[in-house]
Design a protein around this motif. Structure first.
Motif, PDB file in Angstrom:
ATOM      1  N   ALA A  44       0.837  -1.212   0.000  1.00 32.43           N
ATOM      2  CA  ALA A  44       0.000   0.000   0.000  1.00 32.43           C
ATOM      3  C   ALA A  44       0.865   1.253   0.000  1.00 32.43           C
ATOM      4  O   ALA A  44       0.568   2.224  -0.700  1.00 32.43           O
ATOM      5  N   THR A  45       1.950   1.228   0.771  1.00 24.58           N
ATOM      6  CA  THR A  45       2.828   2.391   0.866  1.00 24.58           C
ATOM      7  C   THR A  45       3.566   2.636  -0.443  1.00 24.58           C
ATOM      8  O   THR A  45       3.649   3.780  -0.906  1.00 24.58           O
ATOM      9  N   VAL A  46       4.116   1.591  -1.055  1.00 28.76           N
ATOM     10  CA  VAL A  46       4.841   1.762  -2.319  1.00 28.76           C
ATOM     11  C   VAL A  46       3.929   2.377  -3.376  1.00 28.76           C
ATOM     12  O   VAL A  46       4.296   3.353  -4.035  1.00 28.76           O
ATOM     13  N   ILE A  47       2.743   1.832  -3.522  1.00 32.22           N
ATOM     14  CA  ILE A  47       1.820   2.341  -4.551  1.00 32.22           C
ATOM     15  C   ILE A  47       1.379   3.760  -4.219  1.00 32.22           C
ATOM     16  O   ILE A  47       1.414   4.653  -5.075  1.00 32.22           O
ATOM     17  N   ASN A  48       0.980   3.993  -2.976  1.00 32.51           N
ATOM     18  CA  ASN A  48       0.497   5.305  -2.571  1.00 32.51           C
ATOM     19  C   ASN A  48       1.596   6.361  -2.703  1.00 32.51           C
ATOM     20  O   ASN A  48       1.352   7.455  -3.228  1.00 32.51           O
ATOM     21  N   HIS A  49       2.800   6.046  -2.262  1.00 28.56           N
ATOM     22  CA  HIS A  49       3.878   7.031  -2.306  1.00 28.56           C
ATOM     23  C   HIS A  49       4.414   7.232  -3.719  1.00 28.56           C
ATOM     24  O   HIS A  49       4.883   8.329  -4.044  1.00 28.56           O
ATOM     25  N   ALA A  50       4.348   6.210  -4.574  1.00 35.28           N
ATOM     26  CA  ALA A  50       4.728   6.410  -5.983  1.00 35.28           C
ATOM     27  C   ALA A  50       3.745   7.376  -6.649  1.00 35.28           C
ATOM     28  O   ALA A  50       4.153   8.256  -7.412  1.00 35.28           O
ATOM     29  N   LEU A  51       2.465   7.232  -6.349  1.00 33.87           N
ATOM     30  CA  LEU A  51       1.472   8.168  -6.895  1.00 33.87           C
ATOM     31  C   LEU A  51       1.688   9.572  -6.336  1.00 33.87           C
ATOM     32  O   LEU A  51       1.647  10.560  -7.079  1.00 33.87           O
ATOM     33  N   ALA A  52       1.930   9.670  -5.032  1.00 35.12           N
ATOM     34  CA  ALA A  52       2.166  10.985  -4.408  1.00 35.12           C
ATOM     35  C   ALA A  52       3.435  11.624  -4.966  1.00 35.12           C
ATOM     36  O   ALA A  52       3.460  12.827  -5.253  1.00 35.12           O
ATOM     37  N   GLY A  53       4.477  10.837  -5.131  1.00 39.80           N
ATOM     38  CA  GLY A  53       5.716  11.349  -5.703  1.00 39.80           C
ATOM     39  C   GLY A  53       5.532  11.818  -7.134  1.00 39.80           C
ATOM     40  O   GLY A  53       6.127  12.816  -7.557  1.00 39.80           O
ATOM     41  N   SER A  54       4.683  11.120  -7.882  1.00 43.78           N
ATOM     42  CA  SER A  54       4.388  11.532  -9.261  1.00 43.78           C
ATOM     43  C   SER A  54       3.746  12.916  -9.291  1.00 43.78           C
ATOM     44  O   SER A  54       4.032  13.721 -10.183  1.00 43.78           O
ATOM     45  N   VAL A  55       2.889  13.184  -8.325  1.00 40.43           N
ATOM     46  CA  VAL A  55       2.283  14.514  -8.226  1.00 40.43           C
ATOM     47  C   VAL A  55       3.368  15.552  -7.950  1.00 40.43           C
ATOM     48  O   VAL A  55       3.365  16.639  -8.539  1.00 40.43           O
ATOM     49  N   GLY A  56       4.304  15.223  -7.078  1.00 41.70           N
ATOM     50  CA  GLY A  56       5.411  16.132  -6.786  1.00 41.70           C
ATOM     51  C   GLY A  56       6.258  16.421  -8.006  1.00 41.70           C
ATOM     52  O   GLY A  56       6.642  17.568  -8.257  1.00 41.70           O
ATOM     53  N   VAL A  57       6.560  15.390  -8.794  1.00 43.87           N
ATOM     54  CA  VAL A  57       7.341  15.571 -10.019  1.00 43.87           C
ATOM     55  C   VAL A  57       6.557  16.423 -11.017  1.00 43.87           C
ATOM     56  O   VAL A  57       7.111  17.318 -11.662  1.00 43.87           O
ATOM     57  N   TRP A  58       5.262  16.170 -11.125  1.00 48.09           N
ATOM     58  CA  TRP A  58       4.416  16.963 -12.015  1.00 48.09           C
ATOM     59  C   TRP A  58       4.430  18.431 -11.592  1.00 48.09           C
ATOM     60  O   TRP A  58       4.572  19.320 -12.436  1.00 48.09           O
ATOM     61  N   LEU A  59       4.292  18.690 -10.287  1.00 49.06           N
ATOM     62  CA  LEU A  59       4.334  20.068  -9.782  1.00 49.06           C
ATOM     63  C   LEU A  59       5.653  20.738 -10.123  1.00 49.06           C
ATOM     64  O   LEU A  59       5.686  21.898 -10.544  1.00 49.06           O
TER      65      LEU A  59
END
Length: 187
Positions: A44-59
């Motif tokens: 759950a953490t790997v998937i959730n944090h990969a998605l959250a990190g993707s938002v950070g990279v997009w920003l």
């Protein structure tokens, strides 16, 4: 390496006393099966944090670097303040328990992590260390596991022995330092 160590340290401290750590305690007491609970937390953490990190990279790619620096610093300062507000566990959702320890843990952790301090921290850290995206995800995941593994293995026995006001204060100082370093560190 800075992205990995900063992410690991920030999230492992920030996670102490967080609602997902409290959830890990509840699941450990409920199921008494640490291996599937740990596996559910990890996935759950790997998937959730990969998605959250993707938002950070997009920003980071979307915003002008000058604005991004101020946004990140302000966000780190806001996280420092937020760390001083202790989490309370959400109401238990027993309908997931019948799915077994792994699936229940995966679903409950993924949902609990949405909008959580550590997920927002992951977004900010990924924006800050955009070239080290996977190191950030690995570090925040490692930080979650460092904080939650003892909660699962020890259960509720040692939870009352940790002075939470110190943990929250240290977490706040870490995010304050991240905000300051974001303002003065050359990008």
């Amino acid at each position: 390496m800075e992205a990995l160590t900063t992410s690991t340290f920030a999230v492992s401290i920030a996670e102490i006393g967080d609602k997902t750590q409290l959830l890990a305690l509840v699941l450990a007491c409920r199921f008494k099966k640490p291996v599937p609970i740990i596996a559910g937390i990890f996935l759950a953490t790997v998937i959730n944090h990969a998605l959250a990190g993707s938002v950070g990279v997009w920003l980071q790619g979307w915003l002008d670097p000058r604005w991004l620096r101020w946004l990140l610093a302000t966000s780190f300062f806001a996280m420092a303040v937020w760390m001083m507000i202790p989490d309370k566990p959400d109401n238990e959702d027993n309908r997931f328990y019948r799915l077994g320890p792994f699936v229940a843990t995966f679903i409950l952790f993924f949902i609990a992590e949405i909008g959580d301090k550590t997920q927002i921290a992951t977004t900010l850290l990924a924006a800050r260390f955009v070239d080290d995206f996977w190191w950030v995800v690995a570090g925040t995941t490692l930080g979650m596991m460092i904080a939650n593994l003892p909660a699962v293995l020890i259960g509720h026995k040692g939870a009352g022995r940790i002075p939470m006001h110190w943990v929250h204060g240290i977490s706040a100082l870490i995010f304050l330092a991240l905000g300051i370093s974001t303002l003065w560190w050359p990008w």
